[in-house]
Scaffold this motif. Structure first.
Motif, mmCIF file in Angstrom:
data_model
loop_
_atom_site.group_PDB
_atom_site.id
_atom_site.type_symbol
_atom_site.label_atom_id
_atom_site.label_comp_id
_atom_site.label_asym_id
_atom_site.label_seq_id
_atom_site.Cartn_x
_atom_site.Cartn_y
_atom_site.Cartn_z
ATOM 1 N N MET A 7 0.831 -1.226 -0.036
ATOM 2 C CA MET A 7 -0.082 0.063 0.136
ATOM 3 C C MET A 7 1.001 1.227 -0.214
ATOM 4 O O MET A 7 2.063 1.217 0.631
ATOM 5 C CB MET A 7 -0.905 -0.062 1.168
ATOM 6 C CG MET A 7 -1.950 -1.083 1.199
ATOM 7 S SD MET A 7 -3.010 -1.114 -0.191
ATOM 8 C CE MET A 7 -3.871 0.263 0.034
ATOM 9 N N PRO A 8 0.332 2.423 -0.460
ATOM 10 C CA PRO A 8 1.305 3.444 -0.777
ATOM 11 C C PRO A 8 1.345 4.236 0.884
ATOM 12 O O PRO A 8 0.568 4.205 1.704
ATOM 13 C CB PRO A 8 0.415 4.578 -1.677
ATOM 14 C CG PRO A 8 -0.868 4.084 -1.460
ATOM 15 C CD PRO A 8 -0.794 2.577 -1.394
ATOM 16 N N ASN A 37 -7.026 -3.860 -8.807
ATOM 17 C CA ASN A 37 -5.587 -4.104 -7.911
ATOM 18 C C ASN A 37 -5.634 -5.668 -7.475
ATOM 19 O O ASN A 37 -6.777 -6.259 -7.521
ATOM 20 C CB ASN A 37 -5.834 -3.210 -6.653
ATOM 21 C CG ASN A 37 -5.059 -1.956 -6.999
ATOM 22 O OD1 ASN A 37 -3.777 -1.937 -7.275
ATOM 23 N ND2 ASN A 37 -5.658 -1.008 -6.345
ATOM 24 N N ILE A 38 -4.350 -6.015 -6.780
ATOM 25 C CA ILE A 38 -4.612 -7.189 -6.127
ATOM 26 C C ILE A 38 -4.865 -6.772 -4.650
ATOM 27 O O ILE A 38 -4.578 -5.638 -4.178
ATOM 28 C CB ILE A 38 -3.076 -7.878 -6.337
ATOM 29 C CG1 ILE A 38 -2.619 -8.060 -7.647
ATOM 30 C CG2 ILE A 38 -3.032 -9.196 -5.519
ATOM 31 C CD1 ILE A 38 -1.015 -8.340 -7.702
ATOM 32 N N ASP A 39 -5.660 -7.866 -3.963
ATOM 33 C CA ASP A 39 -5.762 -7.210 -2.742
ATOM 34 C C ASP A 39 -4.638 -6.861 -1.755
ATOM 35 O O ASP A 39 -3.722 -7.814 -1.942
ATOM 36 C CB ASP A 39 -6.620 -8.594 -1.935
ATOM 37 C CG ASP A 39 -8.170 -8.654 -2.360
ATOM 38 O OD1 ASP A 39 -8.486 -7.782 -3.139
ATOM 39 O OD2 ASP A 39 -8.659 -9.611 -1.998
ATOM 40 N N ARG A 54 -3.875 -0.780 -16.082
ATOM 41 C CA ARG A 54 -2.357 -0.643 -15.411
ATOM 42 C C ARG A 54 -2.472 -1.548 -13.959
ATOM 43 O O ARG A 54 -2.057 -0.988 -12.674
ATOM 44 C CB ARG A 54 -1.541 0.418 -15.215
ATOM 45 C CG ARG A 54 -1.427 1.057 -16.522
ATOM 46 C CD ARG A 54 -0.913 2.591 -16.357
ATOM 47 N NE ARG A 54 -1.564 3.392 -15.815
ATOM 48 C CZ ARG A 54 -1.910 4.735 -16.010
ATOM 49 N NH1 ARG A 54 -0.588 5.250 -16.766
ATOM 50 N NH2 ARG A 54 -2.709 5.542 -15.488
ATOM 51 N N ALA A 55 -3.408 -2.538 -14.065
ATOM 52 C CA ALA A 55 -3.688 -3.167 -12.682
ATOM 53 C C ALA A 55 -2.711 -3.876 -11.987
ATOM 54 O O ALA A 55 -2.658 -3.893 -10.911
ATOM 55 C CB ALA A 55 -5.070 -4.008 -13.029
ATOM 56 N N LEU A 143 -0.637 -5.270 -17.303
ATOM 57 C CA LEU A 143 -1.722 -6.247 -17.369
ATOM 58 C C LEU A 143 -3.125 -5.503 -17.138
ATOM 59 O O LEU A 143 -3.484 -5.072 -16.005
ATOM 60 C CB LEU A 143 -1.496 -7.653 -16.715
ATOM 61 C CG LEU A 143 -0.353 -8.279 -17.025
ATOM 62 C CD1 LEU A 143 -0.370 -9.724 -15.964
ATOM 63 C CD2 LEU A 143 -0.432 -8.863 -18.493
ATOM 64 N N ARG A 144 -4.117 -5.835 -18.075
ATOM 65 C CA ARG A 144 -5.507 -5.677 -17.513
ATOM 66 C C ARG A 144 -6.091 -6.984 -16.988
ATOM 67 O O ARG A 144 -5.799 -8.007 -17.681
ATOM 68 C CB ARG A 144 -6.157 -5.059 -18.753
ATOM 69 C CG ARG A 144 -7.822 -4.909 -18.438
ATOM 70 C CD ARG A 144 -8.128 -3.792 -19.441
ATOM 71 N NE ARG A 144 -8.393 -4.511 -20.811
ATOM 72 C CZ ARG A 144 -9.578 -5.120 -21.197
ATOM 73 N NH1 ARG A 144 -10.717 -5.065 -20.602
ATOM 74 N NH2 ARG A 144 -9.495 -5.747 -22.381
ATOM 75 N N VAL A 145 -7.058 -6.801 -16.179
ATOM 76 C CA VAL A 145 -7.478 -7.883 -15.436
ATOM 77 C C VAL A 145 -9.040 -8.419 -16.216
ATOM 78 O O VAL A 145 -9.939 -7.598 -16.237
ATOM 79 C CB VAL A 145 -7.931 -8.154 -14.119
ATOM 80 C CG1 VAL A 145 -8.609 -9.202 -13.435
ATOM 81 C CG2 VAL A 145 -6.543 -7.829 -13.247
#
Length: 421
Positions: A7-8, A37-39, A54-55, A143-145
């Motif tokens: 996380m940022p 995002n990924i969790d 840009r996930a 990658l796009r999901v």
């Protein structure tokens, strides 16, 4: 090989505080990948990172081996380049925009190369890292999901389909960032539905610029406009040029004058062309390659390039810190077709900041020829300390019979005088 999330958070950097999500840590077990995002993962700068297109960021283990050798590092661990997936295989010169891959329960589509920023240098402790990634053609990709699902390290990456046009990540990266691309390459890129909107916009801008300039008879971007009339390069590859003068132009811009080592006259460049140079680095690090517009008068037998020093600019800071009169720089021949067209029609030379350099060369050419054309010089700067070539451009305009000038400051200082500066 690894799934990395983070996380940022705020990080100190050169006296400032940067909000960044580049610090990724490897996590074990299945991780849920969602549309954005990924969790457990996030981005600090959503303008340049993250979002549907840009996930997930991918970087290759082979590139880790390359950088370990190149940088003399033995401490590189997955996630250090800010990537979410550290993978075995999937090199940038084989993966194509639009390729689809299934990993575990999720389906992904390649959308664009990674656009590097200074944050990867922050994470690596290497200020030049962003420039090095571009110079060595190892950007990685986003990658796009397509289908959400769980993934974890150790799962096989299964290619489902190849993107139309078979344009690799490396090729499209070169099209946007390096000279010599062709119109056909840009048109191929625009035919790829999976290409992210941001990159589609950049490609369309290249194409539109070439079309509009071809229609009005002027020259377009190098390699795009088949009607461009710029002559072929004056010499192949790179040749050494000697630095004969270093001149400050503003608080952040300086010029380098370059001459042939043997004293012979350098070939005449067209007003508006640029020079590509190799910026040497210390140690065994390959040089940085940068292009700078020629800002001096064409036809003098020497060249002048002007450089803006950015806070995190690897090449500009290297030149300012280490280049001295008498040093040499490897340079390619002048190139580019954004040039002053001949004729008697009016000329508008519009620029802001260091963007003045190519149009300054055009102004020099007009003044040298004592052109009777109507000339408008319009320039914007922050204030007088950030106004490069102020006196030089003023003197050139004064020497033209039909020239007018308007200067705009966005944040004038107390010392700046309206109607005078």
């Amino acid at each position: 090989m690894a799934v990395n999330v983070g996380m940022p958070h705020d990080v100190p950097w050169h006296g400032k505080t940067v909000h960044t999500g580049v610090y990724k840590q490897t996590v074990a077990g299945p991780q849920m990948v969602r549309r954005l995002n990924i969790d457990g993962d996030g981005q600090g700068d959503l303008g340049g990172h993250g979002g549907e297109q840009r996930a997930v960021l991918v970087y290759q283990a082979d590139s880790y081996l390359f950088w370990a050798k190149e940088l003399g590092r033995d401490d590189l661990a997955p996630g250090q380049f800010g990537e979410n997936f550290t993978v075995d295989g999937l090199p940038d010169d084989e993966v194509c925009i639009g390729d689809r891959y299934r990993i575990g329960g999720a389906l992904f589509e390649v959308t664009q190369p990674r656009v590097t920023c200074y944050r990867v240098g922050l994470r690596m402790g290497e200020p030049q890292m962003a420039a090095l990634l571009v110079a060595h053609h190892r950007p990685g990709f986003y990658l796009r999901v397509i289908e959400e699902g769980q993934v974890e390290a150790g799962q096989e990456i299964v290619k489902v389909s190849t993107g139309p046009e078979a344009m690799t990540v490396e090729e499209i990266d070169r099209v946007l960032y390096l000279p010599g691309h062709t119109r056909e390459q840009v048109e191929r890129a625009l035919r790829i539905p999976a290409l992210s909107p941001g990159w589609q916009g950049s490609m369309q801008t290249l194409l539109d610029q070439a079309d509009s300039e071809a229609a009005d008879g002027s020259s377009g971007s190098a390699g795009l406009n088949k009607a461009a009339t710029a002559p072929p390069p004056s010499w192949p590859g790179f040749r050494p040029l000697t630095v004969t003068r270093i001149q400050p132009e503003s608080r952040s811009v300086f010029s380098l004058s370059l001459a042939a080592a043997d004293g012979s006259a350098l070939p005449t460049a067209l007003p508006g062309q640029f020079l590509t140079v190799k910026v040497p680095l210390e140690g065994h690090v390959p040089p940085l390659i940068r292009s700078y517009s020629l800002s001096g008068e064409p036809g003098t037998g020497t060249y002048r390039i002007s450089v803006k020093v950015e806070p995190h600019g690897a090449a500009s800071n290297e030149l300012r810190a280490h280049i001295r009169v008498g040093d040499t720089l490897e340079a390619a021949a002048p190139r580019g077709t954004f040039c002053l067209s001949k004729g008697d029609n009016p000329v508008v030379l519009l620029s802001a900041g260091v963007g003045v350099t190519p149009v300054l060369a055009m102004l020099h050419a007009l003044a040298r020829d004592r052109s009777p054309r109507q000339v408008w010089w319009l320039h914007a700067a922050r204030d007088s300390t950030e106004h490069p070539f102020a006196q030089e451009s003023h003197d050139l305009i004064e020497g033209l019979a039909n020239a007018r000038s308007s200067i705009y400051y966005s944040k004038p200082s107390d010392a700046d005088r309206k109607g005078v500066d």
